[in-house]
Design an enzyme around this catalytic site. Structure first.
Site, mmCIF file in Angstrom:
data_model
loop_
_atom_site.group_PDB
_atom_site.id
_atom_site.type_symbol
_atom_site.label_atom_id
_atom_site.label_comp_id
_atom_site.label_asym_id
_atom_site.label_seq_id
_atom_site.Cartn_x
_atom_site.Cartn_y
_atom_site.Cartn_z
ATOM 1 C CD GLU A 417 -2.866 -1.263 2.310
ATOM 2 O OE1 GLU A 417 -2.638 -0.527 3.288
ATOM 3 O OE2 GLU A 417 -3.765 -2.116 2.303
ATOM 4 C CB THR A 418 4.041 2.125 -0.504
ATOM 5 O OG1 THR A 418 4.864 3.272 -0.547
ATOM 6 C CG2 THR A 418 4.705 0.976 -1.230
#
Length: 1021
Positions: A417-418
């Site tokens: 989730e980057t």
């Protein structure tokens, strides 16, 4: 699209000796010495502690691995905060002085660390060897010259985990993994210098060599040995070696035994390096042969068989043991997951210790090996915030070279989730270092990934339906799918959705099991919650974000292009206690199928029923319901993998059912009118009974039962055993609401290492005390050996009764002894007690059986063992004690983020007002004052709506002005919060469109003037 992955394993497994056991070290060609014992430690920052002359006599002596955070006390004020579980962090120093053996002189000597969290700086005789910021990487330092010129070496390690939070979950602190001294000849195979792959029956080996002595010609003999010790292949290479060299070797195995989840066969690669006829290095490497192919339309194929990744995500910690998880417990947990039907683990969101991968190789567990959480800041002081740009390439290289040949590792993940353009370089570096495995991520830089990985976004309604009709052009994996919550032993028949089911367009509806809630037992009265998030979640599969576990299982099974699913999570874990669970005293995330103390939840058996074949049946809920009205219909579920299930109540059949394949038919359900009695589930195959489970209504708690989970205590120093304490009634039936405190005393060569119970809200210290309350009937004691041999026995003592005396005012006192190793002892145990609050003595009342008490009574007991006063017990009974039976808290819609729980700068919390939500609100009365919230977005980046609930009344003005910042980006420079009728009593809302990113987001509201504005809560849709 097809990705071919043909690989075998290598694990450094030198011919080694330990300081304490090697009688002829000069006879060893190479040595790998355990360096774990007898370190000096202090939990503070000390100037000059790296110096040889520093006096560490007052420091504590301990053995590694070690996690000092888990030894500390939970506190709401600890800087780790909700994200990392409210435990202490700070600084620590480790020191150890050794005499340099003569046979080390002139050799290549390294000190190696399997893992240190974090910012470690290592010294030898005052000389700095290096610093490694990342806490989840293995590393080593060359100390050959120091060993050559010194009679002794003083090693010192400074660990800086002071700046918090250092991650978004619990990390631990210190040297949490093993340490080693490696001694080799000056001509040798480089550390992590072997890379293996296979193709058919061929084995390709790349061996990196190194010499300090310009030896000239050397001979490399590479052979393969099977499990029976028979050599099945061999090759010899002669090369000229000046400093470094790379040797490529090709061998073949006739009809190789293949590695698979079902049959994890391991060979041994023996690498011998010779100068002339003298062997100067030997590396023995266990490996497995397997072929993997990835196909977009059908997923992963192992050895020609299409295999679904039935996975879970796991962090490093193991409840009361913290990040320093003993090998035996780690192996137990991997096997426990395999028994559940899991065949893959995602190491979220960092590599685990080397022995984890060894275990997975041995038991047949596939791994998604993940290196990073974020490529930029996600927690305030994490690796991404301070070190990623400088260190990612070194850390990623060390990680790949350490892990790249484990057969268990089937895929890499480089982030979670980057995002950012660095994704391209990360994937390219992985593909260069190991072209045999694809690279993915948890919804990070997906365009650059070999395999598409999506977290919570893959749970959205319609995603899998679309995938089935329109497969992706790449292999797809649900890297965090699914998210559900459940507390062991806790039940609700009404469905619960995180955030109150805000969006029916992307959430699958789960019908309520009953029109009116059946159960009211709860952990705290409603008035005691800090906010509405602080609830327990149901062990029926009916507490979720978007999708049930059952539907997720069905989708994985039935959608060909759905290659794998990794549920969040396999185990509950410390940390992430705020966003979903409301924070203190919640310390843990409750998404696991197994709790913090390794006790299985009902969800464990759902997966077992769908993912395993050994016949099983499991009944839920339990059948002890003292506050449920008689004849109330309770949904009784049975999970089973048999052909047919029959349920009996008090030996009367309630009929047979067949477990279905559709998600809402996976459980067999009977609506059973509540009466005390016996439920029995019987599973049939071909008309014959193949499995059976019986549960009964329990009377008040009266006894405890001790048992061991996993392997027994062995004749080994620091070996560990898991003791289960079960609360029962006087007939031995499990009492599911048990919450009485058990006291432990060890006799012989053992000690209490840690205590736990699986509770997400019990914030008592794990290490130090010798007592722990039960949580829904179970308590866990970890006992470790302090001697290599000899008897170890454990005495457990408990005052038992219903804390609120809801059905009975009887109290019992029980003592139970369990033999853990060696000879069992049978001491004479006497019990004396008081009910008036006095400390009992041998002149107090002798305990001969259960006795009655009045409400608001404190019972104390003295345990005397063979005439020696050994333990004082205490238990309180009364209206305010223990868990409670409340009016049921309904799912009342989306729950806001409370201002009083947020991070404040130049702002104050106020409780004086009316009509506010939660326990208070926040006053911003100075220019620049701010309030901020952490928000986790497990779906895709995109548009959202921020609702601010506020109150303000500014004389001669239309209102007050604020600025809104999302993840360090100003989204609204100026927002007018118009006046309310009365400041602090009347409240308005303002809605602001914003954009949020994947993963971690920070929502910040800042005052633009000195006019007071009151913030009650925010909502994000």
């Amino acid at each position: 699209m097809r990705i071919k992955n043909l690989i075998i394993l290598f694990v450094f497994s030198f011919i080694f000796s330990g300081f304490s056991t090697d009688k002829n070290p000069k006879d060893k060609i190479v040595q790998r010495l355990s360096f774990d014992s007898n370190w000096k430690f202090i939990q503070q920052d000390i100037t000059g502690a790296e110096k040889v002359t520093f006096n560490d006599a007052s420091w504590r002596t301990l053995n590694l691995p070690h996690d000092w955070s888990i030894e500390g006390e939970y506190s709401e004020n600890n800087p780790m905060g909700a994200g990392a579980g409210y435990l202490p962090a700070g600084f620590g120093w480790y020191r150890k002085t050794i005499t340099v053996p003569e046979n080390w002189k002139g050799k290549h000597v390294e000190i190696a660390f399997d893992g240190v969290f974090m910012n470690s700086t290592v010294y030898a005789n005052g000389q700095e060897l290096g610093t490694r910021p990342y806490g989840w990487v293995s590393f080593a330092y060359d100390v050959s010259e120091i060993a050559k010129t010194s009679e002794t070496i003083t090693f010192a390690v400074r660990v800086d985990n002071d700046k918090q939070p250092a991650a978004r979950w619990y990390t631990g602190s210190g040297i949490y993994a093993h340490t080693w001294i490696d001694i080799k000849n000056n001509t040798h195979v480089k550390r992590d210098g072997i890379f293996l792959r296979t193709e058919g029956d061929k084995v390709f080996v790349e061996t990196e060599l190194f010499t300090k002595e310009n030896e000239g010609k050397v001979t490399l003999i590479t052979s393969i040995i099977d499990k029976n010790g028979v050599e099945v292949a061999c090759d010899k290479d002669k090369i000229k070696l000046e400093k470094e060299g790379l040797v490529k070797t090709e061998l073949s195995i006739k009809n190789p035994n293949l590695w698979s989840v079902e049959s994890p066969y391991l060979y041994t690669l023996k690498t011998e390096l010779l100068i002339g006829n003298k062997v100067v290095d030997v590396v023995e490497t266990k490996f497995g042969v397997r072929d993997i192919e990835w196909i977009a339309e059908s997923g992963m194929w192992i050895n020609g068989k299409n295999v679904k990744l039935q996975g879970v995500c796991n962090h490093q910690d193991a409840g009361a043991l913290g990040a320093a998880v003993p090998y035996k417990i780690l192996k137990f947990r991997v096997q426990q997951l395999k028994d559940m039907g899991v065949n893959a683990i995602r190491t979220s969101h960092n590599p685990q210790t080397p022995e984890f991968y060894d275990i997975c190789d041995e038991v047949g567990m596939m791994v998604m090996d993940e290196i990073f959480d974020g490529w930029k800041k996600k927690a305030k002081n994490d690796y991404g915030a301070h070190h990623f740009d400088e260190w990612w390439k070194q850390d990623l290289t060390d990680w790949i070279k350490r892990d790249r040949n484990h057969p268990s590792i089937v895929i890499y993940s480089v982030g979670n989730e980057t995002g950012g353009p660095i994704a391209k370089d990360l994937v390219a570096t992985c593909n260069l270092l190991d072209p045999t495995r694809p690279v993915t991520s948890g919804h990070s830089g997906s365009d650059h990934m070999n395999v598409l990985g999506i977290n919570g976004g893959s749970e959205k309604k319609g995603f899998m339906e679309n995938l089935a009709k329109n497969p992706k052009d790449r292999v797809f994996i649900g890297t965090e799918n699914t998210h559900t919550w459940q507390v062991r032993g806790y039940y609700r028949t009404k469905t619960w959705y995180r955030d109150g089911f805000p969006n029916r367009n992307n959430t699958y509806e789960i019908p309520d099991l009953t029109e009116k809630e059946v159960f009211t037992h709860d952990w705290i009265p409603e008035a005691g919650r800090k906010n509405r998030k602080q609830i327990f979640n149901s062990s029926y599969d009916n507490a979720t974000v978007r999708v049930s576990s059952r539907l997720s299982i069905e989708q994985l099974r039935d959608v060909p292009a759905y290659a794998g699913s990794f549920r969040w999570t396999g185990y509950d874990y410390i940390g992430e206690a705020g966003y979903v669970h409301g924070g203190w005293p919640f310390k843990a995330f409750m998404g696991g199928a197994i709790d913090l103390a390794n006790f299985e939840k009902d969800l464990f058996y759902l997966y077992q029923s769908q993912w395993t074949t050994k016949p099983m049946v499991h009944i839920l809920p339990h059948w002890t319901h003292p506050k449920v009205a008689l004849d109330t219909e309770i949904p009784v579920w049975v999970y089973s993998n048999t052909e047919e299930v029959e349920l009996f109540f008090n030996d009367v059949s309630l009929g047979k059912q067949k477990p279905g394949t559709a998600w809402d038919e996976m459980q067999c359900q009977w609506m059973v009118k509540w009466q005390p009695g016996t439920l029995k589930a019987v599973g049939y195959k071909d008309g014959k009974v193949v499995s059976e489970k019986i549960i009964r209504t329990a009377d008040q708690p009266s006894k405890i039962k001790l048992s061991v989970d996993g392997e027994a205590l062995q004749n080994s120093l620091d070996d560990i055993v898991q003791v289960r304490v079960t609360t029962t009634d006087d007939k031995g039936e499990f009492y599911p609401y048990g919450e009485n405190r058990t006291y432990f005393n060890v006799f012989g060569g053992g000690k209490i290492k840690a205590l736990d119970n699986g509770s997400p809200v019990d914030v008592e210290q794990h290490v130090g005390p010798n007592h722990r309350v039960a949580f829904y009937g179970l308590t866990r004691a970890y006992i470790s050996a302090t001697d290599e041999k000899g008897a170890v026995n454990l005495l457990a003592s408990c005052i038992l009764g219903e804390k609120k005396l809801i059905t009975s005012n009887k109290v019992s006192i029980d003592t139970e002894m369990i033999n853990l190793r060696g000879n069992k002892i049978n001491p004479k145990i006497e019990v004396y007690y008081t009910t008036n609050g006095d400390i009992p003595t041998t002149n107090s009342t002798v305990y001969n059986g259960a006795f009655d008490i009045e409400m608001e009574t404190t019972v104390k007991a003295l345990i005397v063992v063979d005439g020696k006063e050994t333990q004082i017990l205490e238990e309180k009974f009364g209206k305010g004690e223990g868990f409670t039976w409340n009016e049921t808290l309904e799912n009342l819609g989306q729950i806001g983020e409370q201002a009083e729980e947020a991070t404040l700068v130049n702002a104050t919390v106020s409780l004086k007002g009316k009509n506010f939500n939660g326990k208070g609100f926040v006053s911003l009365a100075k220019k620049g004052a701010s309030i901020s919230w952490y928000q986790e977005n497990d779906g895709s980046a995109g548009n959202a709506e921020l609702t601010i609930r506020y109150s303000t009344k500014i004389k001669d003005k239309s209102g007050a002005y604020i600025k809104v910042i999302v993840s360090d980006k100003v989204v609204r420079k100026e927002v007018l919060l118009s006046n309310t009728q009365h400041s602090g009593n009347n409240w308005k809302t303002v809605k602001i469109p914003i954009k949020i990113g994947r993963g971690a987001n920070t929502i910040l509201i800042e005052s633009l003037g000195n006019d007071e504005v009151l913030i009650d809560e925010i909502l994000i849709k």
